[in-house]
Motif scaffolding. Structure first.
Motif, PDB file in Angstrom:
ATOM      1  N   THR A  65      18.464  18.637 -55.037  1.00 53.46           N
ATOM      2  CA  THR A  65      19.511  18.590 -54.006  1.00 53.46           C
ATOM      3  C   THR A  65      20.892  18.339 -54.595  1.00 53.46           C
ATOM      4  O   THR A  65      21.900  18.601 -53.932  1.00 53.46           O
ATOM      5  N   ARG A  66      20.954  17.848 -55.853  1.00 52.88           N
ATOM      6  CA  ARG A  66      22.256  17.576 -56.473  1.00 52.88           C
ATOM      7  C   ARG A  66      22.562  18.489 -57.650  1.00 52.88           C
ATOM      8  O   ARG A  66      23.719  18.851 -57.876  1.00 52.88           O
ATOM      9  N   LYS A  67      21.540  18.833 -58.432  1.00 53.69           N
ATOM     10  CA  LYS A  67      21.748  19.660 -59.610  1.00 53.69           C
ATOM     11  C   LYS A  67      20.559  20.591 -59.803  1.00 53.69           C
ATOM     12  O   LYS A  67      19.483  20.384 -59.227  1.00 53.69           O
ATOM     13  N   THR A  68      20.791  21.604 -60.637  1.00 52.09           N
ATOM     14  CA  THR A  68      19.687  22.448 -61.067  1.00 52.09           C
ATOM     15  C   THR A  68      19.563  22.346 -62.583  1.00 52.09           C
ATOM     16  O   THR A  68      20.568  22.177 -63.295  1.00 52.09           O
ATOM     17  N   LEU A  69      18.332  22.408 -63.058  1.00 52.20           N
ATOM     18  CA  LEU A  69      18.049  22.404 -64.491  1.00 52.20           C
ATOM     19  C   LEU A  69      17.604  23.807 -64.863  1.00 52.20           C
ATOM     20  O   LEU A  69      16.738  24.392 -64.198  1.00 52.20           O
ATOM     21  N   PHE A  70      18.190  24.352 -65.932  1.00 53.30           N
ATOM     22  CA  PHE A  70      17.884  25.717 -66.315  1.00 53.30           C
ATOM     23  C   PHE A  70      17.549  25.786 -67.798  1.00 53.30           C
ATOM     24  O   PHE A  70      18.267  25.237 -68.629  1.00 53.30           O
ATOM     25  N   CYS A  71      16.445  26.446 -68.116  1.00 57.81           N
ATOM     26  CA  CYS A  71      16.032  26.674 -69.504  1.00 57.81           C
ATOM     27  C   CYS A  71      15.663  28.154 -69.627  1.00 57.81           C
ATOM     28  O   CYS A  71      14.740  28.618 -68.940  1.00 57.81           O
ATOM     29  N   ASP A  72      16.388  28.906 -70.447  1.00 60.27           N
ATOM     30  CA  ASP A  72      16.176  30.357 -70.492  1.00 60.27           C
ATOM     31  C   ASP A  72      15.143  30.782 -71.537  1.00 60.27           C
ATOM     32  O   ASP A  72      14.962  31.983 -71.757  1.00 60.27           O
ATOM     33  N   ASP A  73      14.445  29.806 -72.139  1.00 56.69           N
ATOM     34  CA  ASP A  73      13.440  30.145 -73.161  1.00 56.69           C
ATOM     35  C   ASP A  73      12.367  29.057 -73.228  1.00 56.69           C
ATOM     36  O   ASP A  73      12.008  28.608 -74.297  1.00 56.69           O
ATOM     37  N   PHE A  74      11.848  28.651 -72.058  1.00 55.25           N
ATOM     38  CA  PHE A  74      11.048  27.422 -72.004  1.00 55.25           C
ATOM     39  C   PHE A  74       9.751  27.499 -72.794  1.00 55.25           C
ATOM     40  O   PHE A  74       9.279  26.490 -73.316  1.00 55.25           O
ATOM     41  N   THR A  75       9.151  28.676 -72.941  1.00 56.76           N
ATOM     42  CA  THR A  75       7.883  28.751 -73.673  1.00 56.76           C
ATOM     43  C   THR A  75       8.068  28.786 -75.186  1.00 56.76           C
ATOM     44  O   THR A  75       7.165  28.422 -75.929  1.00 56.76           O
ATOM     45  N   ARG A  76       9.261  29.211 -75.633  1.00 60.24           N
ATOM     46  CA  ARG A  76       9.575  29.244 -77.063  1.00 60.24           C
ATOM     47  C   ARG A  76      11.075  29.497 -77.221  1.00 60.24           C
ATOM     48  O   ARG A  76      11.593  30.492 -76.693  1.00 60.24           O
ATOM     49  N   PRO A  77      11.806  28.641 -77.949  1.00 53.85           N
ATOM     50  CA  PRO A  77      13.245  28.849 -78.112  1.00 53.85           C
ATOM     51  C   PRO A  77      13.553  30.206 -78.759  1.00 53.85           C
ATOM     52  O   PRO A  77      12.876  30.623 -79.696  1.00 53.85           O
ATOM     53  N   TRP A  78      14.581  30.875 -78.224  1.00 58.00           N
ATOM     54  CA  TRP A  78      15.015  32.121 -78.836  1.00 58.00           C
ATOM     55  C   TRP A  78      15.445  31.878 -80.282  1.00 58.00           C
ATOM     56  O   TRP A  78      15.171  32.683 -81.168  1.00 58.00           O
ATOM     57  N   ASN A  79      16.157  30.785 -80.482  1.00 55.90           N
ATOM     58  CA  ASN A  79      16.607  30.389 -81.817  1.00 55.90           C
ATOM     59  C   ASN A  79      15.887  29.091 -82.178  1.00 55.90           C
ATOM     60  O   ASN A  79      16.061  28.074 -81.502  1.00 55.90           O
ATOM     61  N   ALA A  80      15.097  29.130 -83.219  1.00 55.53           N
ATOM     62  CA  ALA A  80      14.284  27.960 -83.577  1.00 55.53           C
ATOM     63  C   ALA A  80      15.125  26.729 -83.865  1.00 55.53           C
ATOM     64  O   ALA A  80      14.641  25.600 -83.761  1.00 55.53           O
ATOM     65  N   ASP A  81      16.411  26.940 -84.210  1.00 56.13           N
ATOM     66  CA  ASP A  81      17.286  25.814 -84.537  1.00 56.13           C
ATOM     67  C   ASP A  81      18.051  25.292 -83.324  1.00 56.13           C
ATOM     68  O   ASP A  81      18.814  24.327 -83.442  1.00 56.13           O
ATOM     69  N   GLN A  82      17.877  25.936 -82.154  1.00 57.85           N
ATOM     70  CA  GLN A  82      18.608  25.517 -80.958  1.00 57.85           C
ATOM     71  C   GLN A  82      17.632  25.371 -79.794  1.00 57.85           C
ATOM     72  O   GLN A  82      17.367  26.322 -79.060  1.00 57.85           O
ATOM     73  N   SER A  83      17.097  24.184 -79.642  1.00 56.89           N
ATOM     74  CA  SER A  83      16.148  23.886 -78.575  1.00 56.89           C
ATOM     75  C   SER A  83      16.904  23.145 -77.476  1.00 56.89           C
ATOM     76  O   SER A  83      17.152  21.937 -77.582  1.00 56.89           O
ATOM     77  N   GLN A  84      17.288  23.859 -76.424  1.00 52.94           N
ATOM     78  CA  GLN A  84      18.215  23.314 -75.444  1.00 52.94           C
ATOM     79  C   GLN A  84      17.761  23.592 -74.010  1.00 52.94           C
ATOM     80  O   GLN A  84      16.894  24.418 -73.762  1.00 52.94           O
ATOM     81  N   PHE A  85      18.368  22.882 -73.073  1.00 56.98           N
ATOM     82  CA  PHE A  85      18.347  23.227 -71.653  1.00 56.98           C
ATOM     83  C   PHE A  85      19.636  22.721 -71.038  1.00 56.98           C
ATOM     84  O   PHE A  85      20.373  21.950 -71.668  1.00 56.98           O
ATOM     85  N   ARG A  86      19.947  23.165 -69.820  1.00 55.43           N
ATOM     86  CA  ARG A  86      21.219  22.832 -69.193  1.00 55.43           C
ATOM     87  C   ARG A  86      20.985  22.328 -67.777  1.00 55.43           C
ATOM     88  O   ARG A  86      19.998  22.681 -67.120  1.00 55.43           O
ATOM     89  N   THR A  87      21.923  21.535 -67.295  1.00 55.35           N
ATOM     90  CA  THR A  87      21.984  21.200 -65.864  1.00 55.35           C
ATOM     91  C   THR A  87      23.330  21.659 -65.322  1.00 55.35           C
ATOM     92  O   THR A  87      24.333  21.705 -66.050  1.00 55.35           O
ATOM     93  N   LEU A  88      23.347  21.980 -64.048  1.00 55.82           N
ATOM     94  CA  LEU A  88      24.554  22.488 -63.384  1.00 55.82           C
ATOM     95  C   LEU A  88      24.622  21.887 -62.002  1.00 55.82           C
ATOM     96  O   LEU A  88      23.639  21.929 -61.247  1.00 55.82           O
ATOM     97  N   ASP A  89      25.787  21.305 -61.641  1.00 57.78           N
ATOM     98  CA  ASP A  89      25.917  20.728 -60.301  1.00 57.78           C
ATOM     99  C   ASP A  89      26.585  21.718 -59.353  1.00 57.78           C
ATOM    100  O   ASP A  89      26.936  22.844 -59.746  1.00 57.78           O
TER     101      ASP A  89
END
Length: 469
Positions: A243-267
């Protein structure tokens, strides 16, 4: 802990990914590989520096120097070889999906537990630090009340390769079990429960779903949607909406870049925050998690519960897609999850023996020896119903365990203090424990527990009473 000695049953393509990671995992040792063709086993062994080869899967199971097996076989063969491995006393890391239906999963679990061996399915991403951070963020309240989980896992075949097992129903093929397994598992894991109804539509080829879209209804007006298919550009994204933010991960099963394991939130105002996790080989993370389960003899664990739930939902989605109607997901009659934390092995065994007498098959028992052990399992998704906490744990850190459980679960978990001194129990009660039992030393099953709970009905009434309060 000593290294767990592995054999691989089969030389499938995914085995070529796992073999070097078994060498890399600190708690594992890759000892052998088996194939129905000795030539294939020897070629595989030569490529991956594996000392032993076997001309049959059974030969590997018969080898007393093997502790565990990795099974990369087609899903239709999982039940047979999981149960044979269990009967041989081997722990089993089995590729996903665990089976082709939940009846097979139940048989596999029953046999593994009867032979006291660990069974884990081969979903890797669950065991990474990024996955733990996603689960913690979703559970923290920072996103607000969770409303929807949306996921997609697809790739595109220009021409359908009919020799591929994914396109054969009798081998356990289909987009749902191959790709949708991850999407269903993510929704069930992050919502922490089963949906009550599902609906799905699929595109079919050779009686196999090559694309499936699903809709899952959960309690409290929450939903999950998923897309899995062999006919769209490669995607593997996950969105958790609150209800306040969304969490988004565009590669949740395996990072596109092995050196960048990230996710984002957006309000709602477009303010974005990026979270980074340490770069990890997720195959190694899974292998290490499996070896820890073996080391702690945890044959009943949260990941196995999640595997069964994922299979149950996949069965319902498959039925819905074939019959083109909404399908009710069968409700589980789950045993109570009962946990103990005590840094004395003798005390843990005494309590476990008592609860086994009381609960028999009505409870799953979990034993922990430290606050850090508890925290790690909670981070992996473990959710107890009842928790017995010793005041003297790690120099009076029992109060820390109570505070941790209170923070995570409020009053949804019944917390019972057990101490050999009254002041210890009083301290835990002030910290939030719901009840206390005086612990007395003694061999065998704990006499204090048996006096408080003469049978399972009495224990269940106690739990229900404190949950209501």
């Amino acid at each position: 802990m000593s290294a767990v000695r592995f054999a691989i049953l089969g030389t499938a393509r995914i085995a070529r990914t796992i073999a070097p990671k078994l060498h890399a995992a600190p708690t594992a040792e890759l000892v052998g590989v088996a194939s129905r063709s000795l030539d294939k086993a020897e070629a595989f062994a030569s490529e991956f520096s594996i000392p032993k080869t076997y001309a049959s899967y059974q030969a590997a199971l018969d080898d007393p120097s093997i502790d565990a097996v990795y099974i990369p076989l087609p899903p239709s063969l999982h039940p047979e070889w999981v149960m044979k491995a269990a009967a041989a006393g081997k722990h089993i890391l089995c590729e996903k999906p665990l089976a082709t239906n939940v009846s097979e999963v139940d048989q596999m679990i029953a046999v593994c537990q009867a032979h006291d061996v660990v069974l884990l399915d081969g979903v890797m991403w669950y065991h990474t630090q990024r996955a733990a951070a996603i689960q913690q963020k979703a559970a923290s309240g920072d996103l607000g009340s969770l409303k929807q989980i949306t996921s997609a896992f697809t790739f595109h075949w220009d021409t359908l390769p009919m020799e591929n097992l994914r396109l054969h129903r009798d081998l356990g093929g289909g987009a749902l079990l191959d790709l949708g397994w991850y999407c269903v598992g993510a929704a069930v894991w992050l919502f922490g429960e089963l949906p009550h109804e599902v609906f799905a539509r699929a595109t079919w080829h050779n009686d196999v779903d090559t694309r499936i879209n699903g809709f899952l209804w959960f309690d409290n007006d929450r939903v999950a949607t998923l897309e899995a298919g062999f006919d769209a550009v490669r995607r593997r994204w996950l969105e958790v909406t609150g209800t306040r933010k969304t969490l988004f991960c565009d590669d949740f099963t395996r990072p596109w870049n092995a050196d960048q394991s990230q996710f984002r939130t957006l309000d709602g105002d477009g303010q974005q925050e990026t979270f980074s996790a340490p770069a990890q080989a997720q195959e190694v993370c899974m292998i290490e998690a499996f070896c820890q389960l073996i080391d702690h003899r945890r044959t009943q664990h949260p990941w196995l519960t999640l595997s069964r739930r994922t299979q149950l939902v996949c069965d319902a989605l498959q039925q819905s897609a074939r019959e083109q109607r909404t399908v009710t997901v069968p409700r589980e009659t789950e045993p109570l999850q009962v946990a103990f934390v005590d840094d004395s092995a003798g005390n843990r065994n005494s309590w476990k023996a008592a609860m086994q007498l009381i609960c028999r098959d009505n409870a799953v028992l979990h034993c922990f020896e430290s606050e850090s052990d508890v925290r790690r399992c909670l981070d992996q998704g473990f959710r107890p119903d009842v928790f017995f906490v010793d005041y003297f744990l790690e120099r009076h850190y029992g109060t820390d365990v109570i505070a941790l459980l209170k923070q995570r679960f409020g009053d949804d978990v019944v917390m019972i203090a057990h101490s050999s001194v009254r002041s210890g129990n009083q301290s835990l009660l002030r910290g939030g424990a719901h009840a206390a039992i005086d612990k007395r030393p003694g061999g065998g099953p704990s006499p204090a527990v048996l006096e408080h709970f003469p049978d399972f009905a009495a224990f269940q009434r106690f739990v229900q009473q404190h949950r209501k309060s």
